[in-house]
Structure formats: C-alpha cells, structure tokens
Design a protein around this motif. Sequence first.
Motif, PDB file in Angstrom:
ATOM      1  N   LEU A 127       0.809  -1.229   0.000  1.00  0.00           N
ATOM      2  CA  LEU A 127       0.000   0.000   0.000  1.00  0.00           C
ATOM      3  C   LEU A 127       0.842   1.279   0.000  1.00  0.00           C
ATOM      4  CD1 LEU A 127      -2.865  -0.914   2.499  1.00  0.00           C
ATOM      5  CD2 LEU A 127      -3.039  -0.686   0.022  1.00  0.00           C
ATOM      6  N   ASN A 129       1.688   3.108  -2.344  1.00  0.00           N
ATOM      7  CA  ASN A 129       1.137   4.111  -3.253  1.00  0.00           C
ATOM      8  C   ASN A 129      -0.187   4.699  -2.768  1.00  0.00           C
ATOM      9  OD1 ASN A 129      -0.285   1.716  -3.658  1.00  0.00           O
ATOM     10  ND2 ASN A 129      -0.711   2.173  -5.806  1.00  0.00           N
ATOM     11  N   LYS A 130      -0.678   4.233  -1.613  1.00  0.00           N
ATOM     12  CA  LYS A 130      -1.950   4.750  -1.088  1.00  0.00           C
ATOM     13  C   LYS A 130      -1.782   5.368   0.300  1.00  0.00           C
ATOM     14  CE  LYS A 130      -4.955   2.041  -4.009  1.00  0.00           C
ATOM     15  NZ  LYS A 130      -6.217   1.270  -4.141  1.00  0.00           N
ATOM     16  N   PHE A 133      -4.258   8.166   1.157  1.00  0.00           N
ATOM     17  CA  PHE A 133      -5.691   7.892   1.057  1.00  0.00           C
ATOM     18  C   PHE A 133      -6.312   7.838   2.453  1.00  0.00           C
ATOM     19  CE2 PHE A 133      -6.629   6.090  -3.342  1.00  0.00           C
ATOM     20  CZ  PHE A 133      -5.488   6.627  -3.909  1.00  0.00           C
ATOM     21  N   GLU A 137     -11.688   5.510   1.301  1.00  0.00           N
ATOM     22  CA  GLU A 137     -11.295   5.446  -0.107  1.00  0.00           C
ATOM     23  C   GLU A 137     -10.659   4.099  -0.474  1.00  0.00           C
ATOM     24  OE1 GLU A 137     -10.134   9.942  -1.277  1.00  0.00           O
ATOM     25  OE2 GLU A 137      -8.858   9.076   0.297  1.00  0.00           O
ATOM     26  N   LEU A 138     -10.588   3.206   0.483  1.00  0.00           N
ATOM     27  CA  LEU A 138      -9.959   1.905   0.287  1.00  0.00           C
ATOM     28  C   LEU A 138     -10.984   0.783   0.263  1.00  0.00           C
ATOM     29  CD1 LEU A 138      -7.053   2.235   2.892  1.00  0.00           C
ATOM     30  CD2 LEU A 138      -6.961   2.810   0.459  1.00  0.00           C
ATOM     31  N   GLU A 142      -7.893  -3.682   1.466  1.00  0.00           N
ATOM     32  CA  GLU A 142      -6.862  -2.668   1.672  1.00  0.00           C
ATOM     33  C   GLU A 142      -6.900  -2.131   3.098  1.00  0.00           C
ATOM     34  OE1 GLU A 142      -6.411  -0.885  -2.870  1.00  0.00           O
ATOM     35  OE2 GLU A 142      -8.005  -0.138  -1.560  1.00  0.00           O
TER      36      GLU A 142
END
Length: 228
Positions: A127, A129-130, A133, A137-138, A142
């Motif tokens: 994760l 790259n998130k 967030f 939003e997951l 996630e």
Amino acid sequence: MIHMKDVYKTYNNGVSALNGININIDRGEFVYIVGPSGAGKSTFIRLIFREVKPTKGTVYVNEMNVNELKEKQVPLLRRNVGVVYQDFKLLSKLTVYENVAFAMEVIESHPSLIRTRVMEVLDLVGLKNKARFLPHELSGGEQQRVSIARAIVNYPKIVIADEPTGNLDPDTSWGIMKVLQEINDRGTTVIMATHSKEIVNTFKNRVVAIEDGLIVRDEHRGEYGYEG
C-alpha cells in the motif's frame, strides 16, 4: 514466548469461557485457533494482550506474568503484541500513513524513524502508493492491510489476528494470508483465530482447536476439522 497453565476464565455474568487451558507457543510459530462459535477462542486471544485477566491459572507472554502486571506495565506488554481486528478499527479522519504512524507516535518514536518505518511496512503490505488515502477510499482488503501494517510497525514479537479475513471475499482473504505468512517467515509469531476451513487447509500451520473452553486438539500442520 506464550505459556498458559491451568487457565480458567469466568465472566461476571457467570459465563465460563475457558475451563483449564494448558499450552506453549514458541517464538516464530504460526498457530490457528479454531473451534465453534462461543468455544472460547476470543477469550484465549484476549488473555495474551491482557484485555482480560484469567480467573485462575497463569499466563506468561514474553516472560512477563500477565496476571501480575500493574496497569502501568500493560502498555509495555502491548508494545510487543500487535493486534489485527476483523473490523479494522482504523481512525476514519486519518490517512493510511497517519493511521500507521499513530502507533509509533504513542510510544514517542523519533519522527525520522516514523517516516522510514511507516513507508517500509506500507510497502510490505502493498500500500505504499496509497499512503495519503483515507480509509473510506480503500477496499475492505486494503483497510485490513492497513490494520496489519499498524500492528507490525513497532516490531512486535507477536501478531494476533482475530478473524482477519471474516469480512472479506475469498480472493482478498488469500492476499491477507500471504501477508501474514510473510510476516511469520520473517520471524514474528502469528496467532490467528479463524472459521475459514479453506485457509487452514491451504496454508498449513499448527492448529489448536478449542471446544467448551478446553483444547481438544493440537496438531502440527493440522486440518481445520469442522464443516464450513
């Protein structure tokens, strides 16, 4: 690592959850806790991080006598025990990065260490790259990965996962299991309560079955052993 001897737990409402548990779990093991609903699995797990205390018997975790810990010593125990919950328990207004960082901030880790370590564990659970967030939003899978990252960020010796795949679809569950298995391969003890026959029979590990508050089966690389 974890040692329970003649452990009983009766709640104030008279419910008897554990009726004489004896078990040793060594460093680096991966142990499934299985059994029918209401068998005592959750109580067993909660004893390890002192969410509940035994009515009778002794519980040792990382050479600490859990029964005799003073309240001010409980946080020290919990620093070495990461917990992954079925319902994630993420802070909704904090980003992924902030949710994981919070676990380090409460033990007053240095900011530079926090930045490095948080990104390291987010990379481990896929994760990175998130990081910015918010939880809503997951996907569910996630969010569970964030929960795992938070549980391992402080290098715990033990990770406890209470039905971590219970609310997830099968494909997502496999991904979560691969993460937990990788954590275990790196030397962390993993104890996982589960009702998933497919997971237990596919990812072979030690299986401890609890029924009516007693351990009725303890097998190395065992099977689930129940319908489901």
